[in-house]
Design a protein around this motif. Sequence first.
Motif, short mmCIF file in Angstrom:
data_model
loop_
_atom_site.label_atom_id
_atom_site.label_comp_id
_atom_site.label_asym_id
_atom_site.label_seq_id
_atom_site.Cartn_x
_atom_site.Cartn_y
_atom_site.Cartn_z
N ALA A 1 20.59 40.92 -1.24
CA ALA A 1 19.16 40.86 -0.90
C ALA A 1 18.90 39.78 0.13
N ASP A 2 19.50 38.60 -0.07
CA ASP A 2 19.32 37.49 0.86
C ASP A 2 19.93 37.82 2.22
N THR A 3 21.11 38.42 2.21
CA THR A 3 21.77 38.79 3.47
C THR A 3 20.92 39.76 4.27
N LEU A 4 20.41 40.81 3.60
CA LEU A 4 19.60 41.80 4.30
C LEU A 4 18.30 41.17 4.78
N ALA A 5 17.70 40.30 3.98
CA ALA A 5 16.46 39.65 4.37
C ALA A 5 16.67 38.82 5.64
N ARG A 6 17.75 38.08 5.69
CA ARG A 6 18.03 37.27 6.88
C ARG A 6 18.28 38.14 8.11
N MET A 7 18.94 39.25 7.93
CA MET A 7 19.18 40.16 9.05
C MET A 7 17.86 40.68 9.62
N VAL A 8 16.95 41.05 8.73
CA VAL A 8 15.67 41.61 9.18
C VAL A 8 14.80 40.52 9.82
N LEU A 9 14.77 39.35 9.21
CA LEU A 9 13.97 38.27 9.80
C LEU A 9 14.50 37.88 11.18
N GLU A 10 15.82 37.88 11.33
CA GLU A 10 16.39 37.61 12.66
C GLU A 10 16.01 38.70 13.64
N LEU A 11 15.99 39.94 13.19
CA LEU A 11 15.63 41.06 14.05
C LEU A 11 14.22 40.92 14.60
N VAL A 12 13.30 40.45 13.76
CA VAL A 12 11.90 40.35 14.20
C VAL A 12 11.57 38.97 14.76
N GLY A 13 12.58 38.10 14.88
CA GLY A 13 12.36 36.79 15.48
C GLY A 13 11.64 35.81 14.58
N ALA A 14 11.80 35.96 13.26
CA ALA A 14 11.15 35.07 12.31
C ALA A 14 12.23 34.21 11.65
N THR A 15 12.19 32.90 11.88
CA THR A 15 13.19 31.99 11.33
C THR A 15 12.87 31.66 9.88
N PRO A 16 13.84 31.77 8.97
CA PRO A 16 13.60 31.35 7.59
C PRO A 16 13.19 29.89 7.52
N GLU A 17 12.31 29.55 6.58
CA GLU A 17 11.89 28.17 6.42
C GLU A 17 13.02 27.35 5.82
N PRO A 18 12.97 26.03 5.95
CA PRO A 18 14.06 25.18 5.44
C PRO A 18 14.33 25.41 3.97
N ALA A 19 15.56 25.11 3.55
CA ALA A 19 15.97 25.35 2.17
C ALA A 19 15.20 24.52 1.17
N THR A 20 14.55 23.43 1.65
CA THR A 20 13.77 22.59 0.74
C THR A 20 12.43 23.20 0.38
N GLN A 21 12.09 24.33 1.02
CA GLN A 21 10.84 25.00 0.72
C GLN A 21 10.78 25.38 -0.75
N VAL A 22 9.66 25.09 -1.41
CA VAL A 22 9.49 25.49 -2.80
C VAL A 22 9.34 26.99 -2.87
N LEU A 23 10.20 27.63 -3.62
CA LEU A 23 10.19 29.09 -3.69
C LEU A 23 9.08 29.59 -4.58
N PRO A 24 8.49 30.74 -4.26
CA PRO A 24 7.46 31.32 -5.12
C PRO A 24 8.08 31.84 -6.40
N PRO A 25 7.31 31.97 -7.46
CA PRO A 25 7.89 32.48 -8.71
C PRO A 25 8.35 33.91 -8.54
N TRP A 26 9.46 34.25 -9.21
CA TRP A 26 9.97 35.61 -9.17
C TRP A 26 9.13 36.47 -10.08
N ARG A 27 8.87 37.68 -9.63
CA ARG A 27 8.00 38.59 -10.38
C ARG A 27 8.83 39.75 -10.88
N ASP A 28 9.86 39.44 -11.64
CA ASP A 28 10.72 40.50 -12.17
C ASP A 28 10.07 41.19 -13.33
N ARG A 29 10.59 42.41 -13.60
CA ARG A 29 10.11 43.15 -14.76
C ARG A 29 10.44 42.37 -16.01
#
Length: 377
Positions: A349-377
């Motif tokens: 999931a992370d690999t594909l997300a990075r590929m798509v963000l790179e495709l659209v020219g959107a740089t991922p935010e730094p790793a220190t970014q507080v992640l949003p809560p996961w909304r799993d089932r």
Amino acid sequence: MTRPSTGGPSIVIAGGGSGGHIEPALAFADAVRALRPDARITALGTEKGLDTTLIPARGYPLELIPPVPLPRKPSADLLRLPGKVRSAVGRVREVLAGVDAQAVVGFGGYVALPAYLGARGRVPIVVHEANARAGLANKVGARFADIVAVAVPGSGLPGERVVGMPLRRSITALNRESLRPQARKFFGLPPHGPVLLVFGGSLGARTLNTAVAAALPELLRAGIAVLHAHGKGGEPAPPARGYLGLPYIERMDLAYAAADAVLCRAGATTVAEVSAVGLPAVYVPLPHGNGEQSLNARPVVAAGGGVLVDDADLTGERVVAELAPLLRDPLRLAEAGAAARSSGHADAADTLARMVLELVGATPEPATQVLPPWRDR
């Protein structure tokens, strides 16, 4: 082709219909949000299937398009197909314009085909194929896609890049050892000793149910407890100490943590999850279709993380022969579990997300970014 962003990147996902298409799409969406919390994710779906249930529950806006089921045989529906496709494509283009989409990421199924056709020539297209044999929608989309990602090699799609199957974080981050005591207590299973997990999908699997019922006395005599999801219409094995039969398991993370080995079908998501959490398995592919379930399991089987058994060959005796020696040998279990994990792609999931963000020219935010809560089932 990429537009400048007016805020966070705007990405449209198309994976409606079945859970096998929706779950990887939502896992990808979660990964994009983790990397770019300002990302705007819009899901395409129809009123049929699980779209209106699963997608809003995970916190993503859903835009409905007319369903375009593809007839398998010549019929009146086939004659009406071009009109249905035009209507769905028109609706897709309205959505793309309305959300200022920068990319469409499709995961197959009847929602993906109009998504690909609607996006063609307007925004970049990314195709993800979960199965070893690609479906019709992805075969069409891959012809003009910017990126073709696949879960396992050999899909036949042009320019495939093997990334694995996008999975929920509750699965990829699962620590089975630390969660085991809680998981065993949750299901009322013995705190010690081996546990076999059996499931065949939300509807169960008659072959698995019959074989488990026949094998259960011998498994219990060997000190092996069984957690069995028999399906809503399936029959559990007769009641016995050390056996728990359930129509459906909501907390699959706890089921995986409680288990030491698995008996299951070989759907793409099942194989990806079971291998990602490091569980050895006996895979029993569906006996119909185009044989993709057998192909889905071949990489993990080749790595030593499982075995394949034909549906017609699965008996109680075969269940005992394959699983009892494994479950009673901690060293073999550890080796097979490690082999299963090594064959998978837990970071898909992370690999594909990075590929798509790179495709659209959107740089991922730094790793220190507080992640949003996961909304799993």
